[in-house]
Design a protein around this motif. Sequence first.
Motif, PDB file in Angstrom:
ATOM      1  N   SER A  46       0.837  -1.212   0.000  1.00  0.00           N
ATOM      2  CA  SER A  46       0.000   0.000   0.000  1.00  0.00           C
ATOM      3  C   SER A  46       0.864   1.251   0.000  1.00  0.00           C
ATOM      4  N   ASP A  61      -5.724  -0.729  -4.744  1.00  0.00           N
ATOM      5  CA  ASP A  61      -5.154  -1.301  -3.518  1.00  0.00           C
ATOM      6  C   ASP A  61      -6.146  -2.288  -2.903  1.00  0.00           C
ATOM      7  N   GLU A  62      -5.917  -3.548  -3.140  1.00  0.00           N
ATOM      8  CA  GLU A  62      -6.785  -4.621  -2.640  1.00  0.00           C
ATOM      9  C   GLU A  62      -8.273  -4.276  -2.791  1.00  0.00           C
TER      10      GLU A  62
HETATM   11 MG    MG Z   1      -2.067  -2.820   2.091  1.00  0.00          MG
END
Ligand code: MG
Length: 250
Positions: free
Chosen positions: A41, A171-172
């Motif tokens: 991240s 991000d995910e």
């Molecule tokens: Mg992360």
Amino acid sequence: MLRARDITKSFGPHLVLSGVSLDVKRGEVVCIIGPSGSGKSTFLRCLNFLEVPDAGGVWVDGERVACQEIDGVLWELPARVFARQRASIGMVFQRFNLFSNLTAEENVSLALRLVKRLPRSEARDIARAVLASVGLERFIHHRPSQLSGGQQQRVAIARAVAMEPKVLLFDEPTSALDPELVHEVLSVMTGLAGTGMTMVVVTHEIGFAREVSDRVVFMDGGGIVEQGVSGEVLANPSEPRTKAFLSKIK
Ligand code: MG
Ligand code: ADP
């Protein structure tokens, strides 16, 4: 299209990224995988300057983001240039980050009006078209609380796409979703990849990485341990740390 060089970032005494470099070609889809806490991240956030790297640089289409080098000295770019550069790097977050007091259409059109300075009606038309393209034409007047997680994430993707970024970072994007809603978001992302969008996707969805991405990058301990053609890295990782990670999540 996107070039990151030696990105280094610490939080206090804690070195989180130790010189991470990545090149992404136009139209390429790169998946970043790796254990929690490995710096994925933070790396994405450094790419679009949500975090300012301590060292290293980011280039989009050959233009350095945030600063300019003149005779070996780095100068900060004017705010309006920096804003334009950041608008060229879209971001989709794990927890959607929609404005809860705005409808889907307003969430998508806001940046078009504020950053791109489009007139209200033009921003609205683009918002409606992009929301329709992610299957949400019936939900344009819904607020986030009236939408499922999968629908909210599709609004967030529409919001990013509407800005016509050169590269889109995820991000995910499916980690906060109930399992039955993951598919609708991955299928929107697959469609986007099919349009030639340049994408960097942090994900634990190995099926998506295998089938949709061109390249997989494995991060651990604040650096890139291994990368290569998705099918090869996922089926036959060469580094023990990659093997160990994949055997845990598969
Ligand atoms: Mg992360
Ligand atoms: P990942 O996304 O791979 O799980 P992160 O980039 O979120 O990893 O985090 C990497 C490390 O940096 C973790 O140890 C995390 O606690 C730390 N970290 C991330 N953001 C911050 C912050 N804003 N302040 C302090 N530490 C942070």
